[in-house]
Design a protein around this motif. Structure first.
Motif, PDB file in Angstrom:
ATOM      1  N   ASP A   1      10.376  59.345  20.921  1.00 34.03           N
ATOM      2  CA  ASP A   1      10.632  59.795  22.299  1.00 34.03           C
ATOM      3  C   ASP A   1       9.559  60.766  22.769  1.00 34.03           C
ATOM      4  OD1 ASP A   1      12.909  58.242  22.328  1.00 34.03           O
ATOM      5  OD2 ASP A   1      14.283  59.907  21.932  1.00 34.03           O
ATOM      6  N   LEU A   2       9.144  61.675  21.875  1.00 32.92           N
ATOM      7  CA  LEU A   2       8.084  62.623  22.229  1.00 32.92           C
ATOM      8  C   LEU A   2       6.743  61.915  22.424  1.00 32.92           C
ATOM      9  CD1 LEU A   2       8.557  65.850  20.054  1.00 32.92           C
ATOM     10  CD2 LEU A   2       8.576  65.672  22.538  1.00 32.92           C
ATOM     11  N   ILE A   3       6.453  60.963  21.550  1.00 35.78           N
ATOM     12  CA  ILE A   3       5.202  60.207  21.679  1.00 35.78           C
ATOM     13  C   ILE A   3       5.176  59.445  22.996  1.00 35.78           C
ATOM     14  CG2 ILE A   3       3.881  58.264  20.740  1.00 35.78           C
ATOM     15  CD1 ILE A   3       4.825  59.171  17.951  1.00 35.78           C
TER      16      ILE A   3
ATOM     17  N   LEU B   1       4.691  56.085  12.043  1.00 33.11           N
ATOM     18  CA  LEU B   1       4.372  56.446  13.424  1.00 33.11           C
ATOM     19  C   LEU B   1       3.238  55.563  13.947  1.00 33.11           C
ATOM     20  CD1 LEU B   1       4.498  60.364  13.315  1.00 33.11           C
ATOM     21  CD2 LEU B   1       6.174  58.815  14.338  1.00 33.11           C
ATOM     22  N   ALA B   2       2.211  55.387  13.132  1.00 30.90           N
ATOM     23  CA  ALA B   2       1.078  54.550  13.544  1.00 30.90           C
ATOM     24  C   ALA B   2       1.506  53.102  13.737  1.00 30.90           C
ATOM     25  CB  ALA B   2      -0.040  54.648  12.515  1.00 30.90           C
ATOM     26  N   LEU B   3       2.297  52.606  12.806  1.00 28.73           N
ATOM     27  CA  LEU B   3       2.745  51.218  12.878  1.00 28.73           C
ATOM     28  C   LEU B   3       3.500  50.939  14.172  1.00 28.73           C
ATOM     29  CD1 LEU B   3       3.203  48.452  11.482  1.00 28.73           C
ATOM     30  CD2 LEU B   3       5.258  49.443  10.457  1.00 28.73           C
ATOM     31  N   HIS B   4       4.370  51.858  14.554  1.00 28.43           N
ATOM     32  CA  HIS B   4       5.252  51.618  15.696  1.00 28.43           C
ATOM     33  C   HIS B   4       4.704  52.102  17.041  1.00 28.43           C
ATOM     34  CE1 HIS B   4       8.752  50.036  13.589  1.00 28.43           C
ATOM     35  NE2 HIS B   4       8.491  50.891  12.617  1.00 28.43           N
ATOM     36  N   ARG B   5       3.784  53.066  17.023  1.00 28.94           N
ATOM     37  CA  ARG B   5       3.358  53.620  18.297  1.00 28.94           C
ATOM     38  C   ARG B   5       1.869  53.551  18.569  1.00 28.94           C
ATOM     39  NH1 ARG B   5       7.786  52.794  19.319  1.00 28.94           N
ATOM     40  NH2 ARG B   5       9.256  53.998  20.565  1.00 28.94           N
ATOM     41  N   ALA B   6       1.035  53.365  17.565  1.00 26.08           N
ATOM     42  CA  ALA B   6      -0.406  53.281  17.821  1.00 26.08           C
ATOM     43  C   ALA B   6      -0.775  52.156  18.789  1.00 26.08           C
ATOM     44  CB  ALA B   6      -1.178  53.150  16.506  1.00 26.08           C
ATOM     45  N   PRO B   7      -0.174  50.948  18.674  1.00 28.70           N
ATOM     46  CA  PRO B   7      -0.551  49.894  19.629  1.00 28.70           C
ATOM     47  C   PRO B   7      -0.294  50.277  21.092  1.00 28.70           C
ATOM     48  CG  PRO B   7       0.581  48.945  17.750  1.00 28.70           C
ATOM     49  CD  PRO B   7       0.736  50.435  17.618  1.00 28.70           C
ATOM     50  N   SER B   8       0.837  50.906  21.381  1.00 27.02           N
ATOM     51  CA  SER B   8       1.123  51.280  22.770  1.00 27.02           C
ATOM     52  C   SER B   8       0.234  52.431  23.230  1.00 27.02           C
ATOM     53  CB  SER B   8       2.603  51.653  22.931  1.00 27.02           C
ATOM     54  OG  SER B   8       2.939  52.787  22.153  1.00 27.02           O
ATOM     55  N   ILE B   9      -0.125  53.337  22.304  1.00 26.33           N
ATOM     56  CA  ILE B   9      -1.042  54.421  22.661  1.00 26.33           C
ATOM     57  C   ILE B   9      -2.410  53.858  23.008  1.00 26.33           C
ATOM     58  CG2 ILE B   9      -2.264  56.465  21.798  1.00 26.33           C
ATOM     59  CD1 ILE B   9       0.232  57.045  20.076  1.00 26.33           C
TER      60      ILE B   9
ATOM     61  N   ARG C   1      -6.674  52.223  16.722  1.00 24.06           N
ATOM     62  CA  ARG C   1      -6.718  50.778  16.475  1.00 24.06           C
ATOM     63  C   ARG C   1      -6.756  50.460  14.984  1.00 24.06           C
ATOM     64  NH1 ARG C   1     -11.181  47.889  18.253  1.00 24.06           N
ATOM     65  NH2 ARG C   1     -12.327  49.695  19.000  1.00 24.06           N
ATOM     66  N   VAL C   2      -7.553  51.204  14.247  1.00 17.12           N
ATOM     67  CA  VAL C   2      -7.660  50.971  12.801  1.00 17.12           C
ATOM     68  C   VAL C   2      -6.313  51.184  12.122  1.00 17.12           C
ATOM     69  CG1 VAL C   2      -8.609  51.937  10.657  1.00 17.12           C
ATOM     70  CG2 VAL C   2     -10.127  51.428  12.585  1.00 17.12           C
ATOM     71  N   HIS C   3      -5.614  52.245  12.525  1.00 14.59           N
ATOM     72  CA  HIS C   3      -4.339  52.535  11.871  1.00 14.59           C
ATOM     73  C   HIS C   3      -3.223  51.597  12.330  1.00 14.59           C
ATOM     74  CE1 HIS C   3      -6.610  56.062  10.690  1.00 14.59           C
ATOM     75  NE2 HIS C   3      -5.760  56.165   9.700  1.00 14.59           N
ATOM     76  N   ALA C   4      -3.309  51.118  13.527  1.00 14.43           N
ATOM     77  CA  ALA C   4      -2.321  50.131  13.982  1.00 14.43           C
ATOM     78  C   ALA C   4      -2.441  48.853  13.159  1.00 14.43           C
ATOM     79  CB  ALA C   4      -2.530  49.822  15.460  1.00 14.43           C
ATOM     80  N   GLU C   5      -3.657  48.521  12.760  1.00 15.62           N
ATOM     81  CA  GLU C   5      -3.893  47.284  12.002  1.00 15.62           C
ATOM     82  C   GLU C   5      -3.631  47.468  10.506  1.00 15.62           C
ATOM     83  OE1 GLU C   5      -7.929  46.547  13.005  1.00 15.62           O
ATOM     84  OE2 GLU C   5      -7.484  46.048  15.101  1.00 15.62           O
ATOM     85  N   GLU C   6      -4.100  48.563   9.942  1.00 14.52           N
ATOM     86  CA  GLU C   6      -4.039  48.746   8.485  1.00 14.52           C
ATOM     87  C   GLU C   6      -2.673  49.183   7.982  1.00 14.52           C
ATOM     88  OE1 GLU C   6      -7.071  51.392   7.173  1.00 14.52           O
ATOM     89  OE2 GLU C   6      -8.717  49.991   7.605  1.00 14.52           O
TER      90      GLU C   6
END
Length: 207
Positions: A18-20, A130-138, A156-161
């Motif tokens: 929610d904060l993100i 956090l990266a898995l679930h929110r990095a793509p939308s960020i 992007r790197v963390h969303a993928e890895e």
């Protein structure tokens, strides 16, 4: 991987999500500050994992091998943050490390030395979920539709890895004895709490 364990960890993330989601990623100054803080805490990632590796018992080959592989995967990730910061038109010298940022990593050095290297798994899995679930939308919000030319390489790197990283960490946590598993989950909560404090402190300074 235990679906029950992964589901339990993911449910605990909602307050942080929610904060993100509410964070103003489109604001260049806020995003640059966040990336600077990311540089500060990821500068300790390899050292933290190295400390955990050094303090892992020779009888615990699964944990040792996990840290040995993970320390290689995390090499130079802080440089991705520096590159994003440069593309935003800032230098790391434009920012001070926040107390809320130090809250994230400083206590993690304690655990391998005094409580057990397995506890670091809680901090690692918190950031990777956090990266898995929110990095793509960020990435989408920062990029405004122009993903490849935007200063979002770290995200992007963390969303993928981190898809693969999450599975490995969850499998390992799930294999731990109950007492150690509970310790890891407590540190998972601590990692999320300190991350929320970081976001809140950035938001507060740009009101």
């Amino acid at each position: 991987m235990s679906v029950t364990l992964l589901g339990k960890l993911e449910r605990e993330l909602q307050t942080t999500f929610d904060l993100i989601d509410a964070f103003e990623w489109e604001n260049k100054n806020k995003y640059a500050d966040y990336i600077a803080q990311t540089y500060f805490y990821t500068s300790h990632s390899v050292r933290l994992i190295g400390s955990a590796l050094m303090h892992t018992s020779v009888s615990d080959s699964a944990l040792f091998n996990y840290f040995a592989n993970h320390v290689k995967e995390e090499q130079n990730h802080e440089k991705l943050a520096l590159a994003d910061l440069k593309r935003l038109g800032f230098s790391i010298d434009d920012f001070n490390e926040r107390s809320s940022c130090r809250l994230m990593w400083q206590s993690q050095y304690y655990y391998p030395h005094h409580a057990g290297s397995h506890l670091l798994l809680g901090y690692i899995i918190a950031l990777e979920l956090l990266a898995l679930h929110r990095a793509p939308s960020i990435v989408e919000r920062v990029s405004g539709g122009n993903v490849k030319s935007s200063p979002n390489k770290f995200m992007r790197v963390h969303a993928e890895e981190d898809v693969h990283h999450v599975k490995l960490a969850c499998d390992l946590i799930d294999s731990l004895p109950c007492e150690k598993k509970e310790q890891v989950i407590k540190n998972f909560h601590q990692g999320l709490y300190s991350y929320r404090q970081l976001l809140l402190s950035i938001e507060a300074d740009y009101e």
